[in-house]
Enzyme design. Sequence first.
Site, PDB file in Angstrom:
ATOM      1  N   GLU A  59      72.171  75.768  56.280  1.00 47.28           N
ATOM      2  CA  GLU A  59      71.151  75.522  55.250  1.00 47.28           C
ATOM      3  C   GLU A  59      71.773  75.026  53.943  1.00 47.28           C
ATOM      4  O   GLU A  59      71.564  75.589  52.875  1.00 47.28           O
ATOM      5  CB  GLU A  59      70.314  76.786  55.030  1.00 47.28           C
ATOM      6  CG  GLU A  59      69.615  77.235  56.304  1.00 47.28           C
ATOM      7  CD  GLU A  59      68.709  78.440  56.168  1.00 47.28           C
ATOM      8  OE1 GLU A  59      68.905  79.228  55.236  1.00 47.28           O
ATOM      9  OE2 GLU A  59      67.828  78.595  57.018  1.00 47.28           O
ATOM     10  N   ASP A  83      65.122  83.163  63.708  1.00 47.19           N
ATOM     11  CA  ASP A  83      65.147  83.618  62.317  1.00 47.19           C
ATOM     12  C   ASP A  83      64.083  84.667  62.031  1.00 47.19           C
ATOM     13  O   ASP A  83      63.079  84.358  61.400  1.00 47.19           O
ATOM     14  CB  ASP A  83      64.935  82.392  61.395  1.00 47.19           C
ATOM     15  CG  ASP A  83      65.242  82.718  59.946  1.00 47.19           C
ATOM     16  OD1 ASP A  83      65.745  83.810  59.677  1.00 47.19           O
ATOM     17  OD2 ASP A  83      64.969  81.859  59.083  1.00 47.19           O
ATOM     18  N   GLU A 107      59.845  88.758  55.394  1.00 47.02           N
ATOM     19  CA  GLU A 107      59.707  87.319  55.153  1.00 47.02           C
ATOM     20  C   GLU A 107      58.672  86.663  56.061  1.00 47.02           C
ATOM     21  O   GLU A 107      57.792  85.946  55.600  1.00 47.02           O
ATOM     22  CB  GLU A 107      61.077  86.645  55.341  1.00 47.02           C
ATOM     23  CG  GLU A 107      61.002  85.144  55.232  1.00 47.02           C
ATOM     24  CD  GLU A 107      62.352  84.469  55.464  1.00 47.02           C
ATOM     25  OE1 GLU A 107      63.365  85.177  55.634  1.00 47.02           O
ATOM     26  OE2 GLU A 107      62.378  83.230  55.478  1.00 47.02           O
TER      27      GLU A 107
END
Length: 851
Positions: free
Chosen positions: A310, A389, A417
């Site tokens: 990332e 993820d 998240e």
Amino acid sequence: MNRLALTLYSTAVSITLLLTPTLRAESGAEAWLRYARLGANASRTYQNFPASVVVVEDTALLHSAQEELLRGISGMLTKSLRIEPNLPPDAAIVLGTLTAVQKLIPGLHPPADLREDAFWVSNIRVHGVRHLVITAQNGRGVLYGVFFLLNKIAQYQSILDLNELQQPYARVRWIDQWDNLDGSIERGYAGRSIFFENGAVRADLARAADYARLLASVGINGCAINNVNADPRLLREDFLPQLARVAQIFRPWGVQLSISVDLSSPKTVGGLDTFDPADPHVAEWWRNRVDQIYAAIPDFGGFVIKADSEDRLGPSFYGRTQADAANVLARPLQSHGGVVFYRAFVYNHHLDWRDQKNDRAKAAYDYFHPLDGKFENNVIIQIKHGPIDFQAREPVSPLFGGLKHSNQAIELQITQEYTGQQRHVCFLIPLWKEVLDFDLHANDQRSPVMDAVAGITFHRTTGGFVGVANVGLDANWLAHPLAMANLYGFARLAWNPNLSARSIANEWAALTFGSDPQAVQIISSLLLTSWHTYESYTGPLGAQAFTDILGSHYGPGIESSEENGWGQWHRADHNGIGMDRTVASGTSFVGQYWPQAAQKYESLATTPDELLLFFHHVFYTYVLHSGKTVIQHIYDSHYEGAQAAADYVRQWQTLRSRIDDQRYAAVLARLEYQAGHAVVWRDAICNWFLRTSGIPDVQGRVGHHPGRFEAEDMRLTGYTPVDVIPWENASAGKAIECSSSQPCTGTFTPNLAAGRYEIDTQYFDLNPGEAKFRLYIHNESGDKLVDEWTANDHLPSTKIGGDTSTRHRAFAVSLAPQDEIRIEGIPDRGDHAALDYVEIFPIGESSPFQR
Ligand code: GCV
């Protein structure tokens, strides 16, 4: 009532009052360490509790242990323990490490060897007097033993014949925080950082100290305090004294300080012209920096690294491997006893989505498996529980089975998240239990993930558990009062992954809300079903969360994962859905598992329904093991999930006056919000799949919304209709917004039979403004204001859409057939008082918000 009945009644009432602890308002700041005064009955259970404490060593940890004991006993039993230098003639609590206690009580031997951080709590008779000894191999263990004892008392459990030896399952039980130096927190949903503000460590670290105590109380022994997307400034020399302040705060609680570092630091901070891990100057730079850190913080834990991921720089920049990078940091840490947590979250987010063989899920194994055995002994490969993820459902990462000669730790995400961001309740322990119990079949032997990470399967010296917590300055740490169950549960599993989800939920509920059995039962059962509920209205069958991958990761965003390089693809089209990851015809990800697991996932027939779409691409008409088609399962699960979320509101309402009003109201507000947002999710997913597949819902619900009045169909004054993008995130793809500075109105006549109704207004609450709404009924007697509210929630977007769609409920509104309903929106700054629809239900009929 006759006299006798009256006497019996008032006696019963006074006994109840005596036994019921007062329900004082609570913010949640004390979490599970409330030490609330026990009722008279319980105090009797502990009436022979020792009157003194003997602490046989003078260390910071033992001091914490003593203070905690005094605090807990004074809070719960209203007793002040005497502090004695030696064993008194009456019963005492003895605290100390084993060697020190043995000097006081010769011949004392625990039933088994005590490992690092383990403790033994036991009643021991010395010269005819029963003392309660809390001992351990190290000071941290003694502290843990004290917390264990207090925890038992808080749950009204007997300590009379206590003889309990507990060993931690794994050495590593760490928390990662993703805090930034400016005080923000990546994926933090509970306020600003407790560690940093304005580019520096906060002057006031009181909350950090409270946090360390909280972590110690559940056996957490390390904490990395900054974002893995690391700010190199942390490694500047002038930052070191600031880090030392945090370490000092952590030390009395046995929590080792660690930091995340950026691999390019030798260049960005050190002024070198390279950060190539193979360059001797780079190695020397790391060595010097590590030595400096240990000079200031002798018990420093080590570094966490995110590289080649990332947009973080990594060893690939110089053609080096992840092992080269890990080792250049690990070598200097070795002599100080420090470790490197090297994250296996290495992947390319510019994958070509058109290539059906590309697969992000394969990345971690592809990078790290070939390097197995090449890492220094103090490197721990930190592996996210699934190959993608932190999705609400994904299979276990095959990398746990792919590292035989390297230490590993599992990374679990406490901060929600992808699982509702602490606005939705989602108790993750059942998910984590499934992961930890999963049998890798490594070497064709039973090998659950919990054993692989603890170092048992492959005979490693270290390994364990890392949880990404992201607590913030919000008084109750994680914003949703029920979210703390995840932090608690993570730590309990890190200590003992064989605990059941139910026992953890019960324990947490009792410690956090008090031991009223009905309250514990309701809270616990709500928690235990909440992951399944969340999964069922956000993306079932292993397709991963259908959320906005490119933005908030919160509301629905079905197409956001497709046609881009991030690789969170579900590949839904007009005919079918799912990623073919088989060896036979797909990406070959399945081949990364040991044969037994691989065989199970390779075949459609043996892949469990809940992971079907992760491993296979199927037609919507494919029939699941459950007997339903895929498309009908999608419809049904979303309706069932939204209904379950609505039921949580009703369940919670039965707790009124069983728990304190403050937390009762705080949870209720969140559950009501969740019930409304679950409907947003349900409708977005169901409508999208109906349009895409063309296959109707056999139950006729999808696309039909009795009692719903679209805002764009109302008579509008000032309001203008707008198309919402993506269309599925608003009812009929449209909303209305008020772009003027004056109030706007939408009016309609529902033409309903006279009666009492519940009116739900679906609107969009945009940051940063605080629009206001007023609901009027108009008839020949004039205007009546029936409700008004302000859109002042903090939802994660400034746009009309699935993140910001929320609803307000007006109860028991009397309507007559010709009554008009008018909604007035008063915009404020960027909040255009946007409306989606109004739904009206007769009282008593099933609605998402029924009382
Ligand atoms: C810290 C996900 C999150 C990122 C996070 C990353 C990671 O992609 O969305 O915010 O970055 O995981 O774990 O490194």
